[in-house]
Write a protein that holds these residues in place. Sequence first.
Motif, PDB file in Angstrom:
ATOM      1  N   LEU A 115      -1.902  26.101  -7.780  1.00 44.46           N
ATOM      2  CA  LEU A 115      -0.857  25.204  -8.262  1.00 44.46           C
ATOM      3  C   LEU A 115      -1.055  23.819  -7.663  1.00 44.46           C
ATOM      4  CD1 LEU A 115       2.295  27.492  -8.052  1.00 44.46           C
ATOM      5  CD2 LEU A 115       0.838  27.016 -10.034  1.00 44.46           C
ATOM      6  N   ALA A 116      -0.996  22.794  -8.510  1.00 47.05           N
ATOM      7  CA  ALA A 116      -1.137  21.399  -8.073  1.00 47.05           C
ATOM      8  C   ALA A 116       0.236  20.748  -8.128  1.00 47.05           C
ATOM      9  CB  ALA A 116      -2.117  20.657  -8.979  1.00 47.05           C
ATOM     10  N   THR A 117       0.563  19.988  -7.086  1.00 52.18           N
ATOM     11  CA  THR A 117       1.896  19.413  -6.962  1.00 52.18           C
ATOM     12  C   THR A 117       1.855  17.890  -6.884  1.00 52.18           C
ATOM     13  OG1 THR A 117       1.818  19.626  -4.554  1.00 52.18           O
ATOM     14  CG2 THR A 117       2.753  21.483  -5.777  1.00 52.18           C
ATOM     15  N   ALA A 118       3.019  17.278  -7.065  1.00 55.28           N
ATOM     16  CA  ALA A 118       3.148  15.823  -6.984  1.00 55.28           C
ATOM     17  C   ALA A 118       2.914  15.359  -5.549  1.00 55.28           C
ATOM     18  CB  ALA A 118       4.534  15.393  -7.460  1.00 55.28           C
ATOM     19  N   LEU A 119       2.337  14.164  -5.406  1.00 58.41           N
ATOM     20  CA  LEU A 119       2.017  13.604  -4.095  1.00 58.41           C
ATOM     21  C   LEU A 119       3.200  12.887  -3.454  1.00 58.41           C
ATOM     22  CD1 LEU A 119      -0.751  13.806  -5.743  1.00 58.41           C
ATOM     23  CD2 LEU A 119      -1.573  12.140  -4.125  1.00 58.41           C
ATOM     24  N   ALA A 120       4.099  12.331  -4.291  1.00 60.02           N
ATOM     25  CA  ALA A 120       5.229  11.536  -3.797  1.00 60.02           C
ATOM     26  C   ALA A 120       6.261  11.413  -4.916  1.00 60.02           C
ATOM     27  CB  ALA A 120       4.742  10.139  -3.375  1.00 60.02           C
ATOM     28  N   PRO A 134      -8.590   1.378  -8.100  1.00 59.39           N
ATOM     29  CA  PRO A 134      -8.766   2.689  -7.483  1.00 59.39           C
ATOM     30  C   PRO A 134      -9.120   2.569  -6.000  1.00 59.39           C
ATOM     31  CG  PRO A 134     -10.571   2.243  -9.016  1.00 59.39           C
ATOM     32  CD  PRO A 134      -9.647   1.073  -9.064  1.00 59.39           C
ATOM     33  N   VAL A 135      -8.475   3.405  -5.185  1.00 62.87           N
ATOM     34  CA  VAL A 135      -8.780   3.485  -3.755  1.00 62.87           C
ATOM     35  C   VAL A 135      -8.941   4.952  -3.381  1.00 62.87           C
ATOM     36  CG1 VAL A 135      -7.594   1.332  -3.137  1.00 62.87           C
ATOM     37  CG2 VAL A 135      -6.342   3.465  -3.085  1.00 62.87           C
ATOM     38  N   ASP A 136      -9.654   5.202  -2.299  1.00 62.20           N
ATOM     39  CA  ASP A 136      -9.865   6.561  -1.816  1.00 62.20           C
ATOM     40  C   ASP A 136      -8.518   7.157  -1.415  1.00 62.20           C
ATOM     41  OD1 ASP A 136     -10.669   8.929  -0.652  1.00 62.20           O
ATOM     42  OD2 ASP A 136     -12.075   7.994   0.742  1.00 62.20           O
ATOM     43  N   PRO A 137      -8.093   8.263  -2.023  1.00 54.34           N
ATOM     44  CA  PRO A 137      -6.796   8.838  -1.675  1.00 54.34           C
ATOM     45  C   PRO A 137      -6.773   9.581  -0.345  1.00 54.34           C
ATOM     46  CG  PRO A 137      -7.876  10.196  -3.323  1.00 54.34           C
ATOM     47  CD  PRO A 137      -8.733   8.984  -3.127  1.00 54.34           C
ATOM     48  N   MET A 138      -7.934   9.990   0.160  1.00 48.18           N
ATOM     49  CA  MET A 138      -7.971  10.861   1.338  1.00 48.18           C
ATOM     50  C   MET A 138      -7.275  10.269   2.575  1.00 48.18           C
ATOM     51  SD  MET A 138      -9.167  13.526   0.030  1.00 48.18           S
ATOM     52  CE  MET A 138      -9.284  14.515   1.516  1.00 48.18           C
ATOM     53  N   LEU A 161       0.837  -1.194   0.000  1.00 51.00           N
ATOM     54  CA  LEU A 161       0.000   0.000   0.000  1.00 51.00           C
ATOM     55  C   LEU A 161       0.875   1.248   0.000  1.00 51.00           C
ATOM     56  CD1 LEU A 161      -2.745  -0.975   2.590  1.00 51.00           C
ATOM     57  CD2 LEU A 161      -2.926  -0.934   0.098  1.00 51.00           C
ATOM     58  N   PRO A 162       0.378   2.346  -0.545  1.00 49.83           N
ATOM     59  CA  PRO A 162       1.124   3.605  -0.472  1.00 49.83           C
ATOM     60  C   PRO A 162       1.283   4.029   0.986  1.00 49.83           C
ATOM     61  CG  PRO A 162      -0.722   3.778  -1.994  1.00 49.83           C
ATOM     62  CD  PRO A 162      -0.875   2.486  -1.262  1.00 49.83           C
ATOM     63  N   PRO A 163       2.297   4.817   1.268  1.00 46.13           N
ATOM     64  CA  PRO A 163       2.446   5.312   2.645  1.00 46.13           C
ATOM     65  C   PRO A 163       1.321   6.285   2.983  1.00 46.13           C
ATOM     66  CG  PRO A 163       3.965   6.430   1.183  1.00 46.13           C
ATOM     67  CD  PRO A 163       3.306   5.351   0.370  1.00 46.13           C
ATOM     68  N   ARG A 164       1.025   6.403   4.254  1.00 45.39           N
ATOM     69  CA  ARG A 164      -0.013   7.359   4.682  1.00 45.39           C
ATOM     70  C   ARG A 164       0.606   8.733   4.914  1.00 45.39           C
ATOM     71  NH1 ARG A 164      -5.056   5.167   5.672  1.00 45.39           N
ATOM     72  NH2 ARG A 164      -5.048   2.918   5.638  1.00 45.39           N
ATOM     73  N   THR A 165       1.595   9.031   4.097  1.00 43.85           N
ATOM     74  CA  THR A 165       2.302  10.304   4.195  1.00 43.85           C
ATOM     75  C   THR A 165       2.349  11.023   2.857  1.00 43.85           C
ATOM     76  OG1 THR A 165       4.395   9.172   3.799  1.00 43.85           O
ATOM     77  CG2 THR A 165       3.762   9.523   6.107  1.00 43.85           C
ATOM     78  N   LEU A 166       1.368  10.745   1.983  1.00 44.63           N
ATOM     79  CA  LEU A 166       1.352  11.419   0.688  1.00 44.63           C
ATOM     80  C   LEU A 166       1.050  12.902   0.888  1.00 44.63           C
ATOM     81  CD1 LEU A 166      -0.650   8.897  -1.523  1.00 44.63           C
ATOM     82  CD2 LEU A 166       1.823   9.141  -1.304  1.00 44.63           C
ATOM     83  N   ALA A 167       1.713  13.727   0.092  1.00 45.45           N
ATOM     84  CA  ALA A 167       1.470  15.168   0.142  1.00 45.45           C
ATOM     85  C   ALA A 167       0.166  15.469  -0.587  1.00 45.45           C
ATOM     86  CB  ALA A 167       2.625  15.905  -0.523  1.00 45.45           C
ATOM     87  N   PHE A 171      -4.706   8.608   2.776  1.00 43.21           N
ATOM     88  CA  PHE A 171      -3.262   8.537   2.566  1.00 43.21           C
ATOM     89  C   PHE A 171      -2.586   9.910   2.651  1.00 43.21           C
ATOM     90  CE2 PHE A 171      -5.014   4.736   0.702  1.00 43.21           C
ATOM     91  CZ  PHE A 171      -4.161   3.747   1.191  1.00 43.21           C
ATOM     92  N   PHE A 172      -3.375  10.978   2.718  1.00 44.98           N
ATOM     93  CA  PHE A 172      -2.785  12.302   2.825  1.00 44.98           C
ATOM     94  C   PHE A 172      -2.309  12.560   4.240  1.00 44.98           C
ATOM     95  CE2 PHE A 172      -5.731  13.752  -0.803  1.00 44.98           C
ATOM     96  CZ  PHE A 172      -4.794  13.402  -1.753  1.00 44.98           C
ATOM     97  N   SER A 173      -1.118  13.138   4.349  1.00 40.97           N
ATOM     98  CA  SER A 173      -0.533  13.374   5.665  1.00 40.97           C
ATOM     99  C   SER A 173      -0.965  14.708   6.265  1.00 40.97           C
ATOM    100  CB  SER A 173       0.991  13.337   5.579  1.00 40.97           C
ATOM    101  OG  SER A 173       1.453  14.372   4.722  1.00 40.97           O
ATOM    102  N   ASP A 174      -1.537  15.586   5.446  1.00 35.80           N
ATOM    103  CA  ASP A 174      -1.876  16.913   5.949  1.00 35.80           C
ATOM    104  C   ASP A 174      -3.356  17.218   5.775  1.00 35.80           C
ATOM    105  OD1 ASP A 174      -1.679  16.927   3.200  1.00 35.80           O
ATOM    106  OD2 ASP A 174      -0.645  18.839   3.081  1.00 35.80           O
ATOM    107  N   GLU A 175      -3.787  18.267   6.418  1.00 34.65           N
ATOM    108  CA  GLU A 175      -5.185  18.701   6.371  1.00 34.65           C
ATOM    109  C   GLU A 175      -5.388  19.639   5.192  1.00 34.65           C
ATOM    110  OE1 GLU A 175      -7.696  17.718   8.478  1.00 34.65           O
ATOM    111  OE2 GLU A 175      -6.208  16.291   9.183  1.00 34.65           O
ATOM    112  N   PRO A 176      -6.646  19.848   4.807  1.00 40.07           N
ATOM    113  CA  PRO A 176      -6.926  20.765   3.692  1.00 40.07           C
ATOM    114  C   PRO A 176      -6.486  22.125   4.028  1.00 40.07           C
ATOM    115  CG  PRO A 176      -8.979  19.994   4.673  1.00 40.07           C
ATOM    116  CD  PRO A 176      -7.852  19.301   5.355  1.00 40.07           C
TER     117      PRO A 176
END
Length: 145
Positions: free
Chosen positions: A59-64, A134-138, A16-22, A140-145
Amino acid sequence: AARLSAATEEARTLRLPPRTLARPVKGQVARAFGRLTHERSGATLSRRGVDLEVDEGALATALADGTVVHAGPIRGLDDGVLVEHDGYFTLVAKLSKLQVSVGQRVDPGIVLGQAARRRVYVELRLRLLPSGLPVDPMPFFSDEP
């Protein structure tokens, strides 16, 4: 049956992807992952990603860390950037003015492009089955909106 058996076996070893995606952009979820009922038609639809409500031109940035495997038009999603990571893919779409190209290595925070309008689409797919799972990306994000 053979494909299902092979996919089941592959799923057991899936990383699984890390739960630290930007988070690629700051914004609240405007449309969530999963099944939904279309407001006007009543049809049941399946969303494979999330739409984030953003400031126009954000601006949209890379997640990892990863490698760009597609940068350009995606039917129904304006322009988008598909990045291959270790065991998964991310797609950031509904963009304009792309700033990366196919084959380019990216790190978290590298600008991919800017929001074409007021929403950015984000999808996360595990490397399973021919088109990915496909899985819910939310989560896996490490930060809040």
